[in-house]
Design an enzyme around this catalytic site. Structure first.
Site, mmCIF file in Angstrom:
data_model
loop_
_atom_site.group_PDB
_atom_site.id
_atom_site.type_symbol
_atom_site.label_atom_id
_atom_site.label_comp_id
_atom_site.label_asym_id
_atom_site.label_seq_id
_atom_site.Cartn_x
_atom_site.Cartn_y
_atom_site.Cartn_z
ATOM 1 N N GLY A 1 0.824 -1.210 0.000
ATOM 2 C CA GLY A 1 0.000 0.000 0.000
ATOM 3 C C GLY A 1 0.855 1.256 0.000
ATOM 4 O O GLY A 1 0.537 2.250 -0.665
ATOM 5 N N THR A 2 1.957 1.222 0.731
ATOM 6 C CA THR A 2 2.829 2.397 0.830
ATOM 7 C C THR A 2 3.392 2.766 -0.540
ATOM 8 O O THR A 2 3.420 3.938 -0.918
ATOM 9 C CB THR A 2 3.970 2.108 1.831
ATOM 10 O OG1 THR A 2 3.372 1.742 3.084
ATOM 11 C CG2 THR A 2 4.868 3.304 2.027
ATOM 12 N N ASN B 1 -7.648 3.844 9.391
ATOM 13 C CA ASN B 1 -7.150 2.583 9.942
ATOM 14 C C ASN B 1 -7.325 2.485 11.452
ATOM 15 O O ASN B 1 -7.444 1.398 12.003
ATOM 16 C CB ASN B 1 -5.676 2.376 9.576
ATOM 17 C CG ASN B 1 -4.831 3.606 9.796
ATOM 18 O OD1 ASN B 1 -5.132 4.671 9.259
ATOM 19 N ND2 ASN B 1 -3.778 3.477 10.573
ATOM 20 N N GLN C 1 -7.681 0.149 3.906
ATOM 21 C CA GLN C 1 -8.535 -0.460 4.936
ATOM 22 C C GLN C 1 -9.957 -0.713 4.451
ATOM 23 O O GLN C 1 -10.709 -1.432 5.105
ATOM 24 C CB GLN C 1 -8.585 0.431 6.189
ATOM 25 C CG GLN C 1 -7.273 0.542 6.921
ATOM 26 C CD GLN C 1 -6.829 -0.766 7.575
ATOM 27 O OE1 GLN C 1 -7.607 -1.734 7.703
ATOM 28 N NE2 GLN C 1 -5.576 -0.830 7.989
ATOM 29 N N GLY D 1 -2.495 -6.192 -0.180
ATOM 30 C CA GLY D 1 -2.911 -7.590 -0.020
ATOM 31 C C GLY D 1 -3.092 -8.031 1.414
ATOM 32 O O GLY D 1 -4.078 -8.697 1.753
ATOM 33 N N HIS D 2 -2.150 -7.637 2.286
ATOM 34 C CA HIS D 2 -2.172 -8.251 3.628
ATOM 35 C C HIS D 2 -3.288 -7.747 4.528
ATOM 36 O O HIS D 2 -3.457 -8.232 5.640
ATOM 37 C CB HIS D 2 -0.795 -8.130 4.307
ATOM 38 C CG HIS D 2 -0.415 -6.772 4.798
ATOM 39 N ND1 HIS D 2 -0.347 -6.482 6.144
ATOM 40 C CD2 HIS D 2 -0.050 -5.652 4.154
ATOM 41 C CE1 HIS D 2 0.055 -5.223 6.292
ATOM 42 N NE2 HIS D 2 0.248 -4.706 5.107
ATOM 43 N N THR E 1 10.378 -7.673 -11.945
ATOM 44 C CA THR E 1 9.672 -8.936 -12.172
ATOM 45 C C THR E 1 8.582 -9.112 -11.118
ATOM 46 O O THR E 1 8.801 -8.867 -9.930
ATOM 47 C CB THR E 1 10.666 -10.112 -12.127
ATOM 48 O OG1 THR E 1 11.648 -9.865 -13.126
ATOM 49 C CG2 THR E 1 9.989 -11.442 -12.405
ATOM 50 N N CYS F 1 5.228 4.064 20.894
ATOM 51 C CA CYS F 1 6.368 4.394 21.733
ATOM 52 C C CYS F 1 7.447 5.049 20.854
ATOM 53 O O CYS F 1 8.122 4.395 20.089
ATOM 54 C CB CYS F 1 6.902 3.124 22.368
ATOM 55 S SG CYS F 1 8.043 3.473 23.669
HETATM 56 N N1 PLP Z 1 -2.668 2.978 4.334
HETATM 57 C C1 PLP Z 1 -3.415 2.553 5.365
HETATM 58 C C2 PLP Z 1 -4.705 3.231 5.652
HETATM 59 C C3 PLP Z 1 -2.974 1.490 6.152
HETATM 60 O O1 PLP Z 1 -3.704 1.084 7.174
HETATM 61 C C4 PLP Z 1 -1.735 0.876 5.836
HETATM 62 C C5 PLP Z 1 -1.197 -0.202 6.688
HETATM 63 O O2 PLP Z 1 -1.467 -0.268 7.865
HETATM 64 C C6 PLP Z 1 -1.002 1.348 4.739
HETATM 65 C C7 PLP Z 1 -1.502 2.407 4.009
HETATM 66 C C8 PLP Z 1 0.305 0.748 4.346
HETATM 67 O O3 PLP Z 1 0.105 -0.473 3.698
HETATM 68 P P1 PLP Z 1 1.349 -1.482 3.505
HETATM 69 O O4 PLP Z 1 1.615 -2.067 4.848
HETATM 70 O O5 PLP Z 1 0.876 -2.485 2.515
HETATM 71 O O6 PLP Z 1 2.476 -0.663 2.987
#
Ligand code: PLP
Length: 394
Positions: free
Chosen positions: A76-77, A158, A186, A207-208, A244, A332
């Protein structure tokens, strides 16, 4: 490595999810005998390429997109960074971004460091949220300008699960000819999404968070949206992302998307009912507890509750004694416990923001687990409050 899952009560699904057994089954051939490169000319690789294309259409189907609009990424990042940096390069004369104060660090930290990535200074408008976590749309309208290169607003938060009106916000951006990105990491798989009729240019998913493995994500790029790749390299992904493909994980994500579509009703009925049972039970049995975020427009699986006058980290440690997994709103940082930027933006009082716990459920949770948590939480909070210098029972 010993991870005895059967003993764990896992309510931390917004952090990551269990890989569904059906997803593992779909992936296995691509971790063993089907190891060809999807770009190869030979049939051995070509079959793997077909599996990647099948996954692409499975993802597209879940979000109402065309498979040509789906680009696989590593997470996602990466999808978030790609969308924002692409817009800034596509419109170099525009030096303004709109986002919110409650974005995930994937967007928050990028926007705080744009100078480092682009060599230019940007004006960033971070929309404030109300006490219930919702956005002030009038302020958003005011912020949109001809200088705005892109708007980036998460579909669902999130930490609190609060859902933002991204459909309407995207339409407003479109009227001003401004690109719109949503971090839907999310939201995808938990609530219905149909991009076909929407003015959303970019959407990120991971995905996760939907029972596929870690290390695979997607950037949806609406057909016709100007795009500049983030990772230069080979011709993979139609030249939109070099490297790839992570074939097994992509196949797993495709399978997870079909499962999510099948399970969407269950997520919005049974999982929602479990979440409500947990939330109502905790608010009723623990004095000085409060819900963070609006009650209605929320993800069905998420509840964020503050237990005043105790530390979230201490609560988590006590929950861990019973193998209950959740998250706290404080992180923390350099030795001091900072309350979450999301709760701070909502104006949650200091004494409550520190003691917030996020419970995020999934289709794998049961009523018995919820009842176990409801039994264990009140004595945990009472025990910790006895030690708190701020706590005075009425
Ligand atoms: N955006 C949101 C709203 C998330 O909750 C998260 C992960 O917690 C991310 C982006 C980042 O996703 P990834 O862990 O696949 O980089």
């Amino acid at each position: 490595m010993n991870c005895p899952e059967k003993d764990v009560i896992y309510m931390d699904n917004n952090a990551t999810t269990k890989v569904a057994p059906e997803v593992v089954d779909a992936m296995m051939p691509f971790l063993t005998e089907c190891y060809g490169n999807p770009s190869s000319m030979h049939n051995f690789g070509g079959q793997v390429g077909s599996a990647v294309e099948k996954a692409r259409s499975q993802v597209a189907e879940l979000i109402g997109a065309d498979s040509k609009e789906i680009t696989f990424t590593s997470c996602g990042t990466e999808s978030d960074s790609t969308a924002i940096l692409s817009a800034l390069q596509a419109f170099p004369e525009k030096r303004h971004i709109i986002t919110t104060r409650v974005e995930h660090p994937a967007i928050k930290n990028l926007c705080e460091n744009l100078g480092r990535f682009t060599g230019h200074n940007y004006r960033v408008t971070r929309l404030q949220v109300e006490a219930d976590g919702t956005l002030d749309m009038a302020k958003y309208e005011e912020a949109l300008s001809d200088e705005t290169a892109i708007v980036s607003v998460m579909w669902a938060n999130n930490e609190t699960g609060v859902i933002f009106p991204v459909e309407k916000m995207a339409a407003m951006a479109k009227e001003r000819e401004v690109l719109f990105h949503t971090d839907a990491v999310q939201a995808v798989g938990k609530i219905p999404i149909n991009l076909a009729q929407l003015d959303i240019d970019f959407l990120s998913l991971s995905g996760h968070k939907l029972h596929a493995p870690k290390g695979v994500g997607v950037l949806y790029i609406k057909r016709g949206t100007p795009f500049v790749p983030f990772l230069a390299g080979g011709h993979q992904e139609e030249g939109r992302r070099g490297g790839t493909e992570n074939v097994a994980s992509i196949v797993g994500l495709g399978r997870a998307c079909t499962l999510a579509a099948e399970m969407m009703d269950e997520e919005n009925t049974r999982v929602r009912a479990l979440r409500d049972r947990l939330e109502e039970g905790l608010l009723a049995s623990v004095p000085k507890s409060m819900l963070n975020g609006i009650k209605e427009d929320r993800l069905p699986n998420t509840t964020n509750i503050s237990f005043e006058f105790v530390e979230g980290e201490a609560i988590l440690l006590h929950m861990d004694r019973y193998n209950i997994c959740a998250s706290s709103g404080s992180a923390c940082t350099s030795g001091s416990l900072e309350p979450s930027h999301v709760l701070r933006a909502m104006g949650v009082p200091f004494t409550a923001a520190h003691g917030s716990i996020r419970y995020s459920l999934s289709i794998y949770n049961t009523e018995a687990e919820v009842d176990f948590v409801l039994e264990k939480m009140p004595p945990i909070i009472a025990e910790l409050r006895e030690l708190s210098p701020f706590w005075k029972a009425d």
